[in-house]
Scaffold this active site. Sequence first.
Site, PDB file in Angstrom:
ATOM      1  N   GLU A  68       0.821  -1.204   0.000  1.00  0.00           N
ATOM      2  CA  GLU A  68       0.000   0.000   0.000  1.00  0.00           C
ATOM      3  C   GLU A  68       0.861   1.262   0.000  1.00  0.00           C
ATOM      4  O   GLU A  68       0.515   2.268  -0.635  1.00  0.00           O
ATOM      5  CB  GLU A  68      -0.930   0.005   1.215  1.00  0.00           C
ATOM      6  CG  GLU A  68      -1.996  -1.073   1.202  1.00  0.00           C
ATOM      7  CD  GLU A  68      -1.501  -2.383   1.778  1.00  0.00           C
ATOM      8  OE1 GLU A  68      -0.282  -2.500   2.047  1.00  0.00           O
ATOM      9  OE2 GLU A  68      -2.328  -3.301   1.956  1.00  0.00           O
ATOM     10  N   PRO A 270       8.991 -16.547   0.151  1.00  0.00           N
ATOM     11  CA  PRO A 270       7.771 -16.755   0.933  1.00  0.00           C
ATOM     12  C   PRO A 270       7.157 -15.431   1.370  1.00  0.00           C
ATOM     13  O   PRO A 270       7.863 -14.457   1.651  1.00  0.00           O
ATOM     14  CB  PRO A 270       8.251 -17.564   2.145  1.00  0.00           C
ATOM     15  CG  PRO A 270       9.547 -18.163   1.711  1.00  0.00           C
ATOM     16  CD  PRO A 270      10.163 -17.151   0.797  1.00  0.00           C
ATOM     17  N   ARG A 271       5.850 -15.425   1.450  1.00  0.00           N
ATOM     18  CA  ARG A 271       5.153 -14.221   1.898  1.00  0.00           C
ATOM     19  C   ARG A 271       5.500 -13.901   3.346  1.00  0.00           C
ATOM     20  O   ARG A 271       5.553 -12.742   3.727  1.00  0.00           O
ATOM     21  CB  ARG A 271       3.643 -14.425   1.762  1.00  0.00           C
ATOM     22  CG  ARG A 271       2.799 -13.231   2.198  1.00  0.00           C
ATOM     23  CD  ARG A 271       3.034 -12.031   1.308  1.00  0.00           C
ATOM     24  NE  ARG A 271       2.211 -10.901   1.703  1.00  0.00           N
ATOM     25  CZ  ARG A 271       2.534 -10.032   2.661  1.00  0.00           C
ATOM     26  NH1 ARG A 271       3.679 -10.167   3.327  1.00  0.00           N
ATOM     27  NH2 ARG A 271       1.736  -9.037   2.970  1.00  0.00           N
ATOM     28  N   MET A 311      12.665  -8.841   3.834  1.00  0.00           N
ATOM     29  CA  MET A 311      11.484  -8.032   3.522  1.00  0.00           C
ATOM     30  C   MET A 311      11.881  -6.856   2.641  1.00  0.00           C
ATOM     31  O   MET A 311      12.978  -6.311   2.766  1.00  0.00           O
ATOM     32  CB  MET A 311      10.844  -7.515   4.806  1.00  0.00           C
ATOM     33  CG  MET A 311      10.245  -8.611   5.684  1.00  0.00           C
ATOM     34  SD  MET A 311       8.810  -9.403   4.944  1.00  0.00           S
ATOM     35  CE  MET A 311       7.619  -8.047   5.030  1.00  0.00           C
ATOM     36  N   GLY A 312      10.981  -6.452   1.771  1.00  0.00           N
ATOM     37  CA  GLY A 312      11.170  -5.239   0.984  1.00  0.00           C
ATOM     38  C   GLY A 312      12.143  -5.373  -0.165  1.00  0.00           C
ATOM     39  O   GLY A 312      12.588  -4.364  -0.709  1.00  0.00           O
ATOM     40  N   ASN A 337      -0.943  -9.485  -6.451  1.00  0.00           N
ATOM     41  CA  ASN A 337      -1.034  -8.469  -7.497  1.00  0.00           C
ATOM     42  C   ASN A 337       0.049  -8.681  -8.563  1.00  0.00           C
ATOM     43  O   ASN A 337       1.235  -8.713  -8.232  1.00  0.00           O
ATOM     44  CB  ASN A 337      -0.887  -7.080  -6.867  1.00  0.00           C
ATOM     45  CG  ASN A 337      -1.392  -5.981  -7.774  1.00  0.00           C
ATOM     46  OD1 ASN A 337      -1.281  -6.070  -8.986  1.00  0.00           O
ATOM     47  ND2 ASN A 337      -1.950  -4.943  -7.175  1.00  0.00           N
TER      48      ASN A 337
END
Length: 438
Positions: A68, A270-271, A311-312, A337
């Site tokens: 977001e 992985p998420r 992450m990121g 997405n």
Amino acid sequence: MSNGLASVALTAYRWAGVAAYPLAGAFLAIRAAKGKEDKSRKLERFGYASVERPAGPLAWVHAASVGETLAVIPLLRELRRRQIQVLLTTGTVTSAEVAARRVGGDIIHQYVPLDVKPAIKRFLKYWKPDIALSVESEIWPATIMELRRRHIPQVLVNARISERSFDSWRRHSGIAEIIFGQMALVVSQTDIDAERFRDLGAWPVSISGNIKVDSEAPPCDEAVLAHYAQQIGKRRTWVAASTFEGEEKAAVMVHRALKAHTGILTIIVPRHPERCDELEKTMTEKGLVVARRSRNDPITDETDILLGDTMGEMGLFLRLTEIAFLGKSLTDKGGQNPLEPAMLGCAILSGPNVENFRETYQKMVKAGAARMVRDPEMLAKAVHFLSNNDIPRHKMMDAGTECLQEMRGALAATIKGLEPYINPLTVKARLQPRAAQV
């Protein structure tokens, strides 16, 4: 549920939050121990500001996490261009880091206050926002009701609502009508989203498309990218991105099926990175050689799996390949997405369960930019075919770029919908003495 019962339920929710407020410190401490909270800024979660409020009109924009935050950056820049101060709140450490890197010098960042009355009252009393913008699907009842009490316009931008969430809200239609009825405007991503928000009581509702299409591609460290690219060399690669439980097993099956024929390197992201210790153990027990990004393990000719456990850094992993499978679509539901992989020139594969992004996938499949696979065997065949056939792969990559071009314009549509609310703020800002704007 009648409106009377809905009002009682919302009142009970607010008072339950007040009763639980003394326990919030312990809750946040547990999250901080897991790396999910910034210990040095924990007071922000209780509504205490850590920086001074600037003079002039201020827009409060809330983006829950990294996705977001990246999506809303073009809107933040447009608000600043119009001389409106911007306060961005996020709920994760990683999203705060992304905001600092991408727009840190131009906006104010704070962690979002807990959705309990004492915290949100303290937050709003200090910041006094002129408008509150939430991104995608962020609905916090106590915050919404406190904003209403203070007559602050509330707008939901880039709004989407999954089929599961919609069904849940419909089962509590009285509460939904009160909550969504507080919105001054909902700017939805798709026709389906717009219809769902109207059914839940929102009005007016407009349609913009996805503003993420108008955003920049996810960034990466160019030095790290060059480092990995050199190590990978001419090996073929594919990425299984944002995978959920069971999809890593499918990715390993694909890798084992293709390894003997192609020498392919499989990148699994992985998420939830906290699952990676167990995943690595399982993979090594199967005889696979695993390199982990968090350890900066080198990629050698013997490496089977690069485990993206940071992450990121999706921008890095997507730039290391031309074939991307998006998770939460084979063994879980909702999908991921496809816009970011398309921005970075990937041929896109996905399982069939893409309810949360149905219209986007429909456009991409129709354009030839994405293909749906129903099981690991079909996924293996698709990865094998694309990795060994340059022309079809490049056609998919080019189709993704063209499809994105056709989908652009969401930012302009969003700004047009916001103009009745932000134009007066721009006028107010321009009428301020110059010294007060510093």
